[in-house]
Design an enzyme around this catalytic site. Structure first.
Site, PDB file in Angstrom:
ATOM      1  N   THR A 100      -2.888   5.500  -4.156  1.00 60.53           N
ATOM      2  CA  THR A 100      -1.808   6.199  -3.445  1.00 60.53           C
ATOM      3  C   THR A 100      -0.466   6.032  -4.154  1.00 60.53           C
ATOM      4  O   THR A 100       0.323   6.976  -4.210  1.00 60.53           O
ATOM      5  CB  THR A 100      -1.699   5.673  -2.005  1.00 60.53           C
ATOM      6  OG1 THR A 100      -1.632   4.237  -2.016  1.00 60.53           O
ATOM      7  CG2 THR A 100      -2.918   6.079  -1.196  1.00 60.53           C
ATOM      8  N   THR A 101      -0.210   4.850  -4.680  1.00 64.32           N
ATOM      9  CA  THR A 101       1.035   4.648  -5.423  1.00 64.32           C
ATOM     10  C   THR A 101       0.995   5.405  -6.751  1.00 64.32           C
ATOM     11  O   THR A 101       1.982   6.009  -7.160  1.00 64.32           O
ATOM     12  CB  THR A 101       1.268   3.147  -5.680  1.00 64.32           C
ATOM     13  OG1 THR A 101       1.239   2.444  -4.436  1.00 64.32           O
ATOM     14  CG2 THR A 101       2.599   2.920  -6.358  1.00 64.32           C
TER      15      THR A 101
ATOM     16  N   ASP B  92      -9.010  -0.053   1.737  1.00 56.92           N
ATOM     17  CA  ASP B  92      -8.998   0.529   0.392  1.00 56.92           C
ATOM     18  C   ASP B  92     -10.253   0.137  -0.385  1.00 56.92           C
ATOM     19  O   ASP B  92     -10.872   0.974  -1.055  1.00 56.92           O
ATOM     20  CB  ASP B  92      -7.750   0.074  -0.371  1.00 56.92           C
ATOM     21  CG  ASP B  92      -6.474   0.726   0.153  1.00 56.92           C
ATOM     22  OD1 ASP B  92      -6.581   1.525   1.110  1.00 56.92           O
ATOM     23  OD2 ASP B  92      -5.390   0.444  -0.374  1.00 56.92           O
TER      24      ASP B  92
ATOM     25  N   ASP C 264       0.849  -1.183   0.000  1.00 59.87           N
ATOM     26  CA  ASP C 264       0.000   0.000   0.000  1.00 59.87           C
ATOM     27  C   ASP C 264       0.893   1.244   0.000  1.00 59.87           C
ATOM     28  O   ASP C 264       1.715   1.430   0.896  1.00 59.87           O
ATOM     29  CB  ASP C 264      -0.912  -0.009   1.226  1.00 59.87           C
ATOM     30  CG  ASP C 264      -1.813   1.210   1.275  1.00 59.87           C
ATOM     31  OD1 ASP C 264      -2.631   1.368   0.361  1.00 59.87           O
ATOM     32  OD2 ASP C 264      -1.670   2.001   2.217  1.00 59.87           O
TER      33      ASP C 264
END
Length: 567
Positions: free
Chosen positions: A93-94, A390, A60
């Site tokens: 997020t990445t 998520d 994550d």
């Protein structure tokens, strides 16, 4: 005539400015991007982060960025946008870190060639707005779908999110559970009304969904086992009150003249606690929960009268129980009225693994759900919790926005194609900047292909050829990470809420423009140690990795490292 030297800043202050400072900040951000790049996609790798006795295994992006303890001032901005993306939409997020890093990489070439940073920033903002407008036009609105079709859509969105997680092998099992949990909530879809509890041991498929409130049995005294463990339609009382005999406060002083006076004091204490317990029983409450301790006397008293009690209940669990059952937290037990008591359809205590859990089902108040996760190692259960968080956020956003786009890098390739065509209608330097923005968008499908062990260059060429046709049936072609090659992501049910992409594009662009606007960094000496000569690169040297993570040449982590090895 020589001008006198003017000392403006405190002695020992370090100042770096100009083009070299902008490039240095970009290089620091690139180090962060390189760390998380390999975690993207369903075939992304995990990171094992060891800090003290804590070991975290995760892919994550927000969790990795937080645990890295980045202290470089410019690179911290990358941590902030990953955190903001996680809090706002829960996923991507990445992607937002990769996109921001790729924009800075493209900008670095312009800065080195002498282009002013503000021209680059202006072009990036223009390209971002054009891309977002295009995204609005091509997103697929599902508001006219039936309930069954919407539910199927939500499950596909949850599966797409879980594809890149550690629990991807159980994505159908968990996606159904996540959708059921979110659909249980009221219209406001408050995420705090979904609890995630972890119980190690057992199989992953032993995880279960409780449509109500569930929490682990708290510490209890003797007499607890004699209490009933199941009720139907019980009255529930929530307290913020201690129900035990307490020792006198420090420095308390009582003057007595006879043993009878001492006995009167003891009798008064017992009278107070018994009076409280009698008031609770007379109220008709069958389940008593308190944030504060419930002692052995009260536990046995309740057991004799067929009342269930639990003390030291966590505040979050009390708050969820309050909203679900309709009870009001009381700070006194005197004058209890029926309207402060809550209720539920069924209460029971059951054994789950090595733990006992209290379950409140069929609650009439604000709808709530609790997912109890099972698994082997603690690290696996922790990562499963992050994965489901998520997925829950994505399903909530999909319900609210009702708009989806194709995943697998398809939307990035379509926006990249559109921006390349748009740039040809612009004259001057902005054409180059917008074209660079279009190139930066391709970093997502490129990373997906590379992390899947595929030929990234070959796949990108195939995708460019498909998207160049500019037809509705070709706009959703993206990387097929599992099958190897390219596919129509919409037909393959690789869907993402459009809000994820909108937020990622906007956040990455703002972060890149913010970093490009910094042309000077001033470091003030914080102690005498800062003014001493330190080994290694100077203040303008490359970022360093120490115990504290990524840092400039003079950081606390460097001093700590030096102190440890100075012997």
């Amino acid at each position: 005539m020589l001008q006198p030297t003017i000392l403006l800043l405190k002695e020992g202050t370090d100042s770096s400015q100009g083009k070299s400072q902008i490039i240095s900040n970009i290089n620091a951000c690139q180090v962060v991007v390189d760390i998380v790049r390999t975690t993207l996609g369903p075939r992304g790798m995990d990171k094992l982060i060891h800090e003290g006795s804590d070991v975290t295994i995760t892919n994550d992006g927000a969790t990795v960025m937080k645990l890295l303890n980045v202290v470089h001032p410019a690179a911290k901005i990358m941590v902030d946008i990953a955190k903001a993306q996680d809090e706002e939409v829960g996923d991507g997020t990445t992607s937002v870190v990769l996109l921001a890093g790729e924009l800075l990489k493209e900008a670095k070439v312009f800065i080195e060639d002498g282009l002013h940073p503000q021209i680059v920033s202006r072009g990036f903002r223009k390209a971002s707005q054009v891309a977002l407008n295009k995204l609005e036009d091509i997103q697929i609105n599902l508001s006219d779908k039936t309930n069954d079709e919407k539910r199927d859509l939500l499950q596909k969105c949850a599966e797409t999110t879980l594809n890149s997680k550690l629990v991807s092998g159980y994505k159908k099992f968990f996606s159904t559970m996540v959708v059921d949990a979110v659909m249980t909530l009221d219209e406001d879809l408050d995420k705090d009304m979904i609890g995630l509890k972890k119980v190690t041991g057992g199989s992953v498929t032993d995880s279960l969904l409780v449509k109500g409130v569930a929490f682990k049995k708290t510490f209890s005294y003797a007499g607890f086992e004699q209490q009933p463990k199941r009720f139907e339609h019980p009255k529930i009382l929530l307290l913020n009150l201690e129900l035990e005999l307490k020792a006198e406060k420090d420095n308390a002083e009582i003057r007595i003249n006879s043993p009878e006076d001492y006995q009167a004091i003891i009798d008064a204490e017992w009278h107070i606690i018994y009076e409280k317990l009698e008031c609770i029983v007379k109220s008709g409450a069958k389940v008593v929960l308190s944030r504060l301790p419930i002692g052995d006397l009260a536990t046995q008293y309740f057991a004799d009268r067929d009342v269930f009690c639990a003390g030291r209940v966590e505040e979050q669990d009390v708050r969820r129980t309050q909203r679900a059952t309709g009870a009001a937290v009381q700070t006194t037990v005197h004058n209890l009225t029926p309207d402060v008591l809550g209720t539920c359809g069924e209460f029971e205590e059951i054994q789950i693994g090595s733990e006992r859990y209290n379950l409140f089902k069929e609650c009439p108040g604000t709808k709530s759900a609790t997912i109890i996760l099972r698994g082997g190692a603690q690290q696996f259960v922790d990562e499963a919790e992050r994965s489901l968080h998520d997925a829950i956020m994505i399903v909530r956003r999909a319900i609210k926005s009702n708009c989806v786009v194709g995943g697998g890098g398809a939307i990035e390739m379509e926006l990249s194609r559109y921006l390349r065509e748009y740039s040809r209608s612009i004259s001057g330097k902005q054409q180059l900047v917008i074209n660079a923005y279009a190139k930066a968008l391709e970093c997502i499908p490129k990373a997906l292909a590379a992390n899947s062990g595929l030929d990234a260059i070959d796949l990108l060429n195939k995708l460019r050829q498909k998207h160049a046709q500019a037809k509705p049936e070709t706009r959703w072609f993206g990387v097929d990470c599992l099958g190897g090659g390219i596919c129509d992501t919409y037909e393959s049910y690789i869907w993402e809420p459009s809000l994820v992409k909108k937020n990622a594009i906007a956040s990455a662009t703002e972060a890149a423009c913010l970093i490009l606007s910094i042309d000077e960094t001033v470091r003030n000496p914080r102690s005498e140690i800062n003014n001493q000569a330190l080994p290694g690169p100077g203040p303008r040297g490359p970022p360093m990795m120490g115990r504290g993570g990524m840092m400039p040449g003079r950081g606390r982590g460097v001093r700590a490292f030096r102190g440890r090895g100075g012997r």
